[in-house]
Design a protein around this motif. Sequence first.
Motif, PDB file in Angstrom:
ATOM      1  N   VAL A 178      45.922 -15.060  29.435  1.00  0.00           N
ATOM      2  CA  VAL A 178      45.946 -15.939  28.260  1.00  0.00           C
ATOM      3  C   VAL A 178      44.562 -16.563  28.032  1.00  0.00           C
ATOM      4  O   VAL A 178      43.987 -17.163  28.931  1.00  0.00           O
TER       5      VAL A 178
ATOM      6  N   TYR B 119      43.439 -18.138  31.403  1.00  0.00           N
ATOM      7  CA  TYR B 119      44.412 -18.105  32.508  1.00  0.00           C
ATOM      8  C   TYR B 119      44.894 -16.671  32.594  1.00  0.00           C
ATOM      9  O   TYR B 119      45.443 -16.170  31.606  1.00  0.00           O
TER      10      TYR B 119
ATOM     11  N   PRO C 201      48.346 -26.571  16.051  1.00  0.00           N
ATOM     12  CA  PRO C 201      49.725 -26.233  16.397  1.00  0.00           C
ATOM     13  C   PRO C 201      49.914 -26.102  17.906  1.00  0.00           C
ATOM     14  O   PRO C 201      48.941 -26.077  18.664  1.00  0.00           O
ATOM     15  N   SER C 202      51.152 -26.022  18.309  1.00  0.00           N
ATOM     16  CA  SER C 202      51.491 -25.894  19.722  1.00  0.00           C
ATOM     17  C   SER C 202      50.835 -24.650  20.317  1.00  0.00           C
ATOM     18  O   SER C 202      50.846 -23.584  19.706  1.00  0.00           O
ATOM     19  N   GLY C 203      50.239 -24.817  21.489  1.00  0.00           N
ATOM     20  CA  GLY C 203      49.622 -23.677  22.170  1.00  0.00           C
ATOM     21  C   GLY C 203      48.215 -23.364  21.698  1.00  0.00           C
ATOM     22  O   GLY C 203      47.630 -22.353  22.099  1.00  0.00           O
ATOM     23  N   SER C 204      47.625 -24.224  20.857  1.00  0.00           N
ATOM     24  CA  SER C 204      46.303 -23.907  20.301  1.00  0.00           C
ATOM     25  C   SER C 204      45.158 -24.302  21.234  1.00  0.00           C
ATOM     26  O   SER C 204      43.997 -24.036  20.923  1.00  0.00           O
ATOM     27  N   GLY C 205      45.466 -24.972  22.351  1.00  0.00           N
ATOM     28  CA  GLY C 205      44.416 -25.246  23.337  1.00  0.00           C
ATOM     29  C   GLY C 205      43.965 -26.689  23.430  1.00  0.00           C
ATOM     30  O   GLY C 205      43.033 -27.014  24.185  1.00  0.00           O
ATOM     31  N   LYS C 206      44.636 -27.604  22.743  1.00  0.00           N
ATOM     32  CA  LYS C 206      44.218 -29.009  22.710  1.00  0.00           C
ATOM     33  C   LYS C 206      44.266 -29.645  24.091  1.00  0.00           C
ATOM     34  O   LYS C 206      43.299 -30.276  24.532  1.00  0.00           O
ATOM     35  N   THR C 207      45.408 -29.498  24.760  1.00  0.00           N
ATOM     36  CA  THR C 207      45.554 -30.097  26.090  1.00  0.00           C
ATOM     37  C   THR C 207      44.581 -29.462  27.073  1.00  0.00           C
ATOM     38  O   THR C 207      43.991 -30.146  27.913  1.00  0.00           O
ATOM     39  N   THR C 208      44.384 -28.157  26.953  1.00  0.00           N
ATOM     40  CA  THR C 208      43.449 -27.470  27.849  1.00  0.00           C
ATOM     41  C   THR C 208      42.045 -28.059  27.705  1.00  0.00           C
ATOM     42  O   THR C 208      41.350 -28.282  28.703  1.00  0.00           O
TER      43      THR C 208
ATOM     44  N   ALA D 253      43.089 -19.515  26.567  1.00  0.00           N
ATOM     45  CA  ALA D 253      43.530 -20.818  26.056  1.00  0.00           C
ATOM     46  C   ALA D 253      42.461 -21.453  25.172  1.00  0.00           C
ATOM     47  O   ALA D 253      42.778 -22.170  24.217  1.00  0.00           O
TER      48      ALA D 253
HETATM   49  N1  LIG Z   1      48.392 -23.430  33.660  1.00  0.00           N
HETATM   50  C1  LIG Z   1      48.496 -22.482  32.712  1.00  0.00           C
HETATM   51  N2  LIG Z   1      48.686 -21.185  33.039  1.00  0.00           N
HETATM   52  C2  LIG Z   1      48.767 -20.227  32.087  1.00  0.00           C
HETATM   53  N3  LIG Z   1      48.667 -20.471  30.773  1.00  0.00           N
HETATM   54  C3  LIG Z   1      48.489 -21.732  30.392  1.00  0.00           C
HETATM   55  C4  LIG Z   1      48.393 -22.813  31.323  1.00  0.00           C
HETATM   56  N4  LIG Z   1      48.194 -23.969  30.631  1.00  0.00           N
HETATM   57  C5  LIG Z   1      48.185 -23.632  29.327  1.00  0.00           C
HETATM   58  N5  LIG Z   1      48.355 -22.297  29.184  1.00  0.00           N
HETATM   59  C6  LIG Z   1      48.367 -21.558  27.908  1.00  0.00           C
HETATM   60  O1  LIG Z   1      47.180 -21.868  27.218  1.00  0.00           O
HETATM   61  C7  LIG Z   1      47.428 -21.997  25.807  1.00  0.00           C
HETATM   62  C8  LIG Z   1      46.967 -23.372  25.344  1.00  0.00           C
HETATM   63  O2  LIG Z   1      47.815 -24.360  25.911  1.00  0.00           O
HETATM   64  P1  LIG Z   1      47.631 -25.917  25.641  1.00  0.00           P
HETATM   65  O3  LIG Z   1      48.550 -26.625  26.549  1.00  0.00           O
HETATM   66  O4  LIG Z   1      46.191 -26.243  25.720  1.00  0.00           O
HETATM   67  O5  LIG Z   1      48.125 -26.025  24.125  1.00  0.00           O
HETATM   68  P2  LIG Z   1      48.321 -27.333  23.209  1.00  0.00           P
HETATM   69  O6  LIG Z   1      47.486 -27.123  22.005  1.00  0.00           O
HETATM   70  O7  LIG Z   1      48.113 -28.559  24.011  1.00  0.00           O
HETATM   71  O8  LIG Z   1      49.856 -27.194  22.773  1.00  0.00           O
HETATM   72  P3  LIG Z   1      51.012 -28.348  22.569  1.00  0.00           P
HETATM   73  O9  LIG Z   1      50.795 -28.911  21.191  1.00  0.00           O
HETATM   74  O10 LIG Z   1      52.276 -27.550  22.637  1.00  0.00           O
HETATM   75  O11 LIG Z   1      50.875 -29.345  23.670  1.00  0.00           O
HETATM   76  C9  LIG Z   1      48.915 -21.719  25.624  1.00  0.00           C
HETATM   77  O12 LIG Z   1      49.064 -20.385  25.252  1.00  0.00           O
HETATM   78  C10 LIG Z   1      49.500 -21.988  26.996  1.00  0.00           C
HETATM   79  O13 LIG Z   1      50.653 -21.222  27.202  1.00  0.00           O
END
Ligand SMILES: Nc1ncnc2c1ncn2[C@@H]1O[C@H](COP(=O)(O)OP(=O)(O)OP(=O)(O)O)[C@@H](O)[C@H]1O
Length: 357
Positions: free
Chosen positions: A16, A13, A37-44, A18
């Motif tokens: 970033v 992004y 951990p939070s922000g590691s990219g799982k949801t992405t 992801a």
């Molecule tokens: N739409 C977006 N625009 C910009 N950056 C994004 C977007 N979505 C996610 N990110 C960034 O991508 C990285 C991965 O985010 P993601 O949501 O995949 O993390 P996660 O592992 O699911 O975290 P959590 O446990 O907090 O849900 C993070 O740094 C987040 O800030």
Amino acid sequence: MALLVIDDLAKTYDKVTALTGINLSVEAGEFVTLLGPSGSGKTTLLMSLAGFTTPSKGTIRLDGKDITHVDPEDRNFGFVFQGYALFPHLSVANNIAFSLRVRKWEKARIAARVAEMLSLVGLDNLAERKPRELSGGQQQRVAIARALAFGPRILLLDEPLSALDRMLRETMQKELRRLHRETGVTFVYVTHDQEEAIAMSDRIAVFNHGRIIEIGPPRGLYKKPSTRFVAGFLGENNFLSGQRADDDETMVEAFGTRFGSTYVKGRRERPGDSLTVWVRPEDIRIGQATGDEIGFRATVVENSFVGALERILLRTATGEEMVATLRSEVAVAAGQVVDCRIDPSAIGVLPNEESHP
Ligand SMILES: Nc1ncnc2c1ncn2[C@@H]1O[C@H](COP(=O)(O)OP(=O)(O)OP(=O)(O)O)[C@@H](O)[C@H]1O
Ligand SMILES: [Mg+2]
């Protein structure tokens, strides 16, 4: 052939990164957890699988067919996402029926399927309730029933239990395992709760900074992690400094003693080079070493009673501290010098340089 094959997937992004270099194969019927951990990219990654996020690079294949750019509704995946709420104005039954109506199922078939799903999640009596008339756990069951109703090959779940209290979460973990067993649907499950991942998964992919650091069955990752990150993220661990003791690559010196460790072969250290040694709190015992056990002395810094276990902070001959968890009948007091023993197979040895970025 694996059901789902992710090949060199990346998502950026703006500035970033992801996800980067994601390779993962999921077998039909598997329960795979993305943990990190939070922000590691799982949801992405989950959003990329669902088709709500377009990867910057790489491919996703289902049954060998490239689906990287296929629309979400044509993938036939079920999802239970955080904040992906139930339709508030629809009854439980109609929430479950929704995706079947969209797919133009016949009325009688919808009714039968809704009844089947209600019974699968144990909500037969609540079919006519509205979501606001349900508890958190019941709502989550409806969300799961709704996602499974049309018979997806893959169910994607993003932290579906994180809003529930601990007791309910544990009940729902068992429920989800049962649903997974009974339906045979492939589950890709996201959590940042390592205990949940260990309890539920066939395999865990551990994420950090947009990469998969290690992947494997929970037991293997817990007992034989190959990286410091996983050794520290999955369960509690003590990290201590050590060094390669001599010409024999298995000989290690740490916490004031010398021992042989076959844990990591093929390391490149030379005699005298520093290493990191880890040992889990539950693998440290009090008493004289016997047989192959590694023995050492340590001073009890403090001990605290935590239910079934006693948590003891020990200071070793090298001045480092380590935590041991002992069964409560073992009595030790602060200030006491105690003999400790560890089975050599419970000791991990890692190079000081991380093997990943
Ligand atoms: N739409 C977006 N625009 C910009 N950056 C994004 C977007 N979505 C996610 N990110 C960034 O991508 C990285 C991965 O985010 P993601 O949501 O995949 O993390 P996660 O592992 O699911 O975290 P959590 O446990 O907090 O849900 C993070 O740094 C987040 O800030
Ligand atoms: Mg997330």
